[in-house]
Design a protein around this motif. Sequence first.
Motif, mmCIF file in Angstrom:
data_model
loop_
_atom_site.group_PDB
_atom_site.id
_atom_site.type_symbol
_atom_site.label_atom_id
_atom_site.label_comp_id
_atom_site.label_asym_id
_atom_site.label_seq_id
_atom_site.Cartn_x
_atom_site.Cartn_y
_atom_site.Cartn_z
ATOM 1 N N TYR A 1 0.798 -1.199 0.051
ATOM 2 C CA TYR A 1 -0.055 0.053 0.051
ATOM 3 C C TYR A 1 0.924 1.115 0.000
ATOM 4 C CZ TYR A 1 0.479 0.456 5.058
ATOM 5 O OH TYR A 1 0.983 0.336 6.327
ATOM 6 N N MET A 2 0.490 2.206 -0.526
ATOM 7 C CA MET A 2 1.079 3.487 -0.573
ATOM 8 C C MET A 2 0.171 4.591 -0.169
ATOM 9 S SD MET A 2 3.265 3.288 -4.360
ATOM 10 C CE MET A 2 4.025 4.820 -4.131
ATOM 11 N N GLY A 3 0.431 5.781 0.011
ATOM 12 C CA GLY A 3 -0.152 7.027 0.387
ATOM 13 C C GLY A 3 0.720 8.170 0.698
ATOM 14 N N TRP A 4 -0.107 8.927 1.419
ATOM 15 C CA TRP A 4 0.414 10.432 1.848
ATOM 16 C C TRP A 4 0.191 10.897 3.069
ATOM 17 C CZ3 TRP A 4 2.989 12.837 -2.186
ATOM 18 C CH2 TRP A 4 2.915 12.399 -3.458
ATOM 19 N N PHE A 5 1.272 11.390 3.620
ATOM 20 C CA PHE A 5 1.108 11.975 5.079
ATOM 21 C C PHE A 5 1.717 13.485 4.853
ATOM 22 C CE2 PHE A 5 0.991 8.199 7.861
ATOM 23 C CZ PHE A 5 1.027 7.309 6.833
ATOM 24 N N ARG A 6 1.286 14.342 5.916
ATOM 25 C CA ARG A 6 1.638 15.582 5.756
ATOM 26 C C ARG A 6 2.169 16.173 7.232
ATOM 27 N NH1 ARG A 6 -4.076 18.439 4.678
ATOM 28 N NH2 ARG A 6 -4.915 18.186 6.762
ATOM 29 N N ASP B 1 -4.427 23.347 4.717
ATOM 30 C CA ASP B 1 -3.854 22.014 4.150
ATOM 31 C C ASP B 1 -2.292 22.421 3.799
ATOM 32 O OD1 ASP B 1 -6.797 21.930 2.201
ATOM 33 O OD2 ASP B 1 -6.197 20.412 3.616
ATOM 34 N N THR B 2 -1.860 23.514 4.043
ATOM 35 C CA THR B 2 -0.497 24.067 3.797
ATOM 36 C C THR B 2 0.221 22.950 4.728
ATOM 37 O OG1 THR B 2 -0.940 26.099 3.404
ATOM 38 C CG2 THR B 2 1.125 25.816 4.209
ATOM 39 N N ALA B 3 1.338 22.498 4.069
ATOM 40 C CA ALA B 3 2.206 21.432 4.926
ATOM 41 C C ALA B 3 3.145 20.738 3.888
ATOM 42 C CB ALA B 3 1.403 20.196 5.538
ATOM 43 N N MET B 4 4.424 19.916 4.397
ATOM 44 C CA MET B 4 5.096 19.343 3.482
ATOM 45 C C MET B 4 4.225 17.947 3.251
ATOM 46 S SD MET B 4 7.912 19.284 1.746
ATOM 47 C CE MET B 4 9.289 20.287 2.470
ATOM 48 N N TYR B 5 4.227 17.453 2.084
ATOM 49 C CA TYR B 5 3.597 16.411 1.982
ATOM 50 C C TYR B 5 4.556 15.092 1.615
ATOM 51 C CZ TYR B 5 -1.029 18.585 1.992
ATOM 52 O OH TYR B 5 -2.309 19.094 2.511
ATOM 53 N N TYR B 6 4.291 14.240 2.273
ATOM 54 C CA TYR B 6 5.376 13.091 2.294
ATOM 55 C C TYR B 6 4.622 11.842 1.599
ATOM 56 C CZ TYR B 6 8.802 15.770 4.862
ATOM 57 O OH TYR B 6 9.486 16.567 5.411
ATOM 58 N N CYS B 7 5.237 11.113 0.554
ATOM 59 C CA CYS B 7 4.630 9.777 0.043
ATOM 60 C C CYS B 7 5.312 8.792 0.730
ATOM 61 C CB CYS B 7 5.269 9.735 -1.500
ATOM 62 S SG CYS B 7 4.731 7.981 -2.029
ATOM 63 N N ALA B 8 4.692 7.683 1.314
ATOM 64 C CA ALA B 8 5.021 6.507 1.919
ATOM 65 C C ALA B 8 4.601 5.424 1.426
ATOM 66 C CB ALA B 8 4.685 6.677 3.452
ATOM 67 N N ALA B 9 5.283 4.334 1.560
ATOM 68 C CA ALA B 9 4.796 2.985 1.105
ATOM 69 C C ALA B 9 5.295 1.838 2.093
ATOM 70 C CB ALA B 9 5.604 2.592 -0.169
ATOM 71 N N GLU B 10 4.313 0.849 2.193
ATOM 72 C CA GLU B 10 4.866 -0.425 2.863
ATOM 73 C C GLU B 10 4.825 -1.508 2.032
ATOM 74 O OE1 GLU B 10 5.775 -0.110 6.231
ATOM 75 O OE2 GLU B 10 6.005 -2.177 6.040
ATOM 76 N N MET B 11 5.725 -2.415 1.795
ATOM 77 C CA MET B 11 5.598 -3.525 1.115
ATOM 78 C C MET B 11 5.143 -4.738 1.920
ATOM 79 S SD MET B 11 6.772 -2.358 -1.846
ATOM 80 C CE MET B 11 6.392 -0.836 -1.923
ATOM 81 N N GLY B 12 4.632 -5.753 1.230
ATOM 82 C CA GLY B 12 4.236 -6.833 1.668
ATOM 83 C C GLY B 12 3.051 -6.812 2.643
#
Length: 134
Positions: A33-38, A92-103
């Motif tokens: 799964y993947m997604g976004w955090f801020r 909504d102003t922020a630094m947005y980080y992509c993240a992923a978890e494998m398996g």
Amino acid sequence: QVQLVESGGGSVQAGGSLTLSCAASGYITPRYYMGWFRQVPGKEREEREGVALIDIYDKTIFADSVKGRFTISLDNAKNTVYLRMNNLKPEDTAMYYCAAEMGSALYSDSDARRKLERDKPAHWGQGTQVTVSS
């Protein structure tokens, strides 16, 4: 190792839209799964707020603060996740980080909520700034 490269941040006025994208490469497992955090200034990395997640089965979850305004999609063939942000607000102003978890995946609604609000994925991008002016 997994590499995540984000793009699409920028500055917009309130009510505007932006689309973020994040391409994953390296050791990509069949299930993930993947997604976004801020993260806003003054908050630590551990305090990053989960925004939205999606898994390869297209199960999604959103933070209550963005539900109805943001959508997330995943192009499995390209291992790329997109975050479409509409009706943006100054908060909504922020630094947005992509993240992923494998398996792993979002196995249930409660599991997805826990992964969004408590767990932190193993792999992170460098971040892209989103600034919304009023």
